[in-house]
Scaffold this active site. Structure first.
Site, PDB file in Angstrom:
ATOM      1  N   ASP A  42     -10.807  -6.211  78.966  1.00 47.43           N
ATOM      2  CA  ASP A  42     -11.248  -5.686  80.265  1.00 47.43           C
ATOM      3  C   ASP A  42     -12.188  -4.507  80.027  1.00 47.43           C
ATOM      4  OD1 ASP A  42     -10.260  -5.227  83.412  1.00 47.43           O
ATOM      5  OD2 ASP A  42     -10.742  -3.372  82.351  1.00 47.43           O
ATOM      6  N   ASP A 139     -15.902  -8.462  84.566  1.00 46.66           N
ATOM      7  CA  ASP A 139     -15.435  -7.449  83.607  1.00 46.66           C
ATOM      8  C   ASP A 139     -14.147  -7.818  82.880  1.00 46.66           C
ATOM      9  OD1 ASP A 139     -13.728  -7.192  85.746  1.00 46.66           O
ATOM     10  OD2 ASP A 139     -13.647  -5.014  85.655  1.00 46.66           O
ATOM     11  N   GLU A 140     -13.745  -9.082  82.933  1.00 44.30           N
ATOM     12  CA  GLU A 140     -12.498  -9.467  82.286  1.00 44.30           C
ATOM     13  C   GLU A 140     -12.615 -10.846  81.674  1.00 44.30           C
ATOM     14  OE1 GLU A 140      -8.479  -7.740  84.285  1.00 44.30           O
ATOM     15  OE2 GLU A 140      -9.290  -9.614  85.035  1.00 44.30           O
TER      16      GLU A 140
END
Length: 445
Positions: A42, A139-140
């Site tokens: 993340d 973002d992950e």
DNA sequence: TCTGGGGTCCTAGGACCC
DNA sequence: TCTGGGGTCCTAGGACCC
């Protein structure tokens, strides 16, 4: 720091300040086979971090991405300096402004394209470690390390290598959770932030989760937590101790999923191999809040028409057809009404979607209350065989018009061509949502 | 001047067919 | 004329996530 009270468990933690001693080269990880090992990566404060790479003067002070303080909107990403004042994602912007020191705090609207570029670069870096990368959002991403040979002594060192490689390529920091199931990896990630790594070893899941509050468990939000608390359940351990059949009786399939997650087991949802999960009912939706609530049917119709065109654009970009069309309408008091309708045949044509939208929204708008948000959702997406698409294109002049419109938009921005009733409504789009300018309305059909 | 936008997953009820 | 049960599709909406 991030996980007080965990000392004594065989949960091994490593934080960013240890990085100095870690290998700096991002060589391919070849790791020893184990049943399944998942690494959840993340990016920390992603939007803020991207902004800081572009403008280092934003470092060290409160930064809020999401919009300007006077605009209608919420915080999309807040730096840790801003969080220290109590700001969090989802908070209305005007509240964030009250909490943070004036003058010192930077409010930014955000640049989605820049975030997409940064995300793509990060995913490329992750892909150099294992082909099994499953992005969950910008973002992950989950990395499935199962089946990799182990060159490094431990997953922690592997994680440090990933951390360094991402930082070297993009200047962005990551946090990492490692475990045998998706849910446990997510809880581990939560404790690893910011900039750290938490690994939960096989067999230690229940001990790791036991004392944590219920809402740390993925799938337990505000409502479910309240419902569980009525049964005097407070921790994930409490939940795991309840027989699965009892939870199923009370909460249906959700109960089974939560029970299994609480015990560190895979739920059905989580079991798929990384990278192979497919949504059963994919959708494309476009929605927007008006800068001011409205009771003007022309404004509502025009905005829905504009959103329908944007949704169709996304549909065509992905080579998909939609089976049904939904309209959503949120009243000033936040009540929401939605209606869906099946199309006569699956389609990607703007005209087909518009016809459905225009039939739906008057039926949807039943209360004499102003409207704050409208949206269009395309359901039941399917990919058509090339031949069928070709056939459609041959007989369908409308499709060519849609394509031509796309080309103009490609060059001049989305607002260069807006059809019919969408013209003139751009002023109703909050400035923060405006990714275009209305340049040549004369091009409009 | 309260509360974004883009998603996934699940449930429940009604229609319809066999 | 009335009765049933199962399966599937469709629609509306809730909860949750980032």
């Amino acid at each position: 720091m991030a996980a007080p009270g965990l000392t004594g468990l065989a949960v091994r933690m490593l934080y960013a300040y240890c990085q100095a001693s870690m290998p700096k080269t991002a060589t391919s990880l070849r790791l020893r086979t184990r049943p399944r090992d998942l690494m959840l990566v993340d990016l920390d404060c992603f939007y803020v971090a991207v902004e800081r790479v572009r403008d280092p003067s934003l470092c060290g002070r409160p930064v809020i991405v999401g919009g300007l303080p006077h605009e209608r909107g919420v915080v999309a990403s807040a730096s840790y300096e801003a969080r220290a004042f109590g700001v969090h994602a989802g908070m209305p912007l005007f509240q964030a402004e009250r909490l943070c020191p004036r003058g010192e705090t930077a409010f930014l609207r955000g640049d989605h394209e820049a975030y997409q570029r940064a995300s793509r670069r990060v995913m490329e870096v992750l892909g150099s470690f294992t082909p099994q990368v499953e992005p969950l959002s910008l973002d992950e991403a989950f990395l499935d390390l199962s089946g990799c040979d182990r060159h490094h002594r431990s997953w922690l060192i592997a994680a440090a290598t990933v951390h360094d490689a991402v930082r070297e390529a993009t200047g962005l920091a990551v946090s990492i959770g490692i475990a045998g199931t998706r849910a446990v990896a997510r809880v581990a990630l939560d404790l690893a932030k910011p900039g750290g790594v938490v690994e939960v070893r096989r067999g230690e899941e229940a001990a790791f989760l036991g004392d944590l509050p219920l809402q740390k468990l993925p799938g337990v939000g505000g409502r479910t937590r309240k419902a569980l608390e009525r049964f005097n359940l407070r921790t994930i351990g409490d939940l795991g101790a309840v027989p699965e059949a009892v939870l199923e009786e009370t909460f249906g399939r959700t109960g089974v999923t939560l029970s299994r997650r609480a015990r560190g087991l895979d739920a059905d949802l989580d079991a798929a191999v990384v990278g192979e999960r497919r949504a059963k009912t994919p959708t494309i939706s476009r929605e927007t809040s008006f800068a001011r609530d409205t009771n003007d049917p022309h404004v509502v119709d025009g905005m829905l028409s504009y959103l329908a065109q944007r949704a169709c654009r996304a549909l065509r970009d992905q080579g998909l057809l939609a089976r049904s069309v939904g309209v959503r309408l949120r009243y000033a008091d936040f009540q929401t009404a939605e209606m869906r309708r099946r199309l006569p045949t699956s389609s990607q044509r703007v005209e087909d979607v518009l016809m459905a939208v225009r039939a739906l929204w008057p039926a949807c708008w039943q209360r004499r209350v102003k409207v704050r948000l409208v949206g269009v959702t395309l359901h039941g997406l399917e990919r058509k065989a090339e031949k069928q698409l070709d056939l459609l294109e041959q007989v369908d002049a409308e499709k060519h018009i849609d394509d031509a419109v796309d080309v103009i938009r490609e060059r001049h921005g989305f607002g260069a061509v807006v059809r019919g009733r969408a013209i003139g409504l751009i002023s109703h789009v909050p400035a923060s949502q405006r990714g275009f300018t209305l340049r040549t309305p004369s091009c409009s059909k």
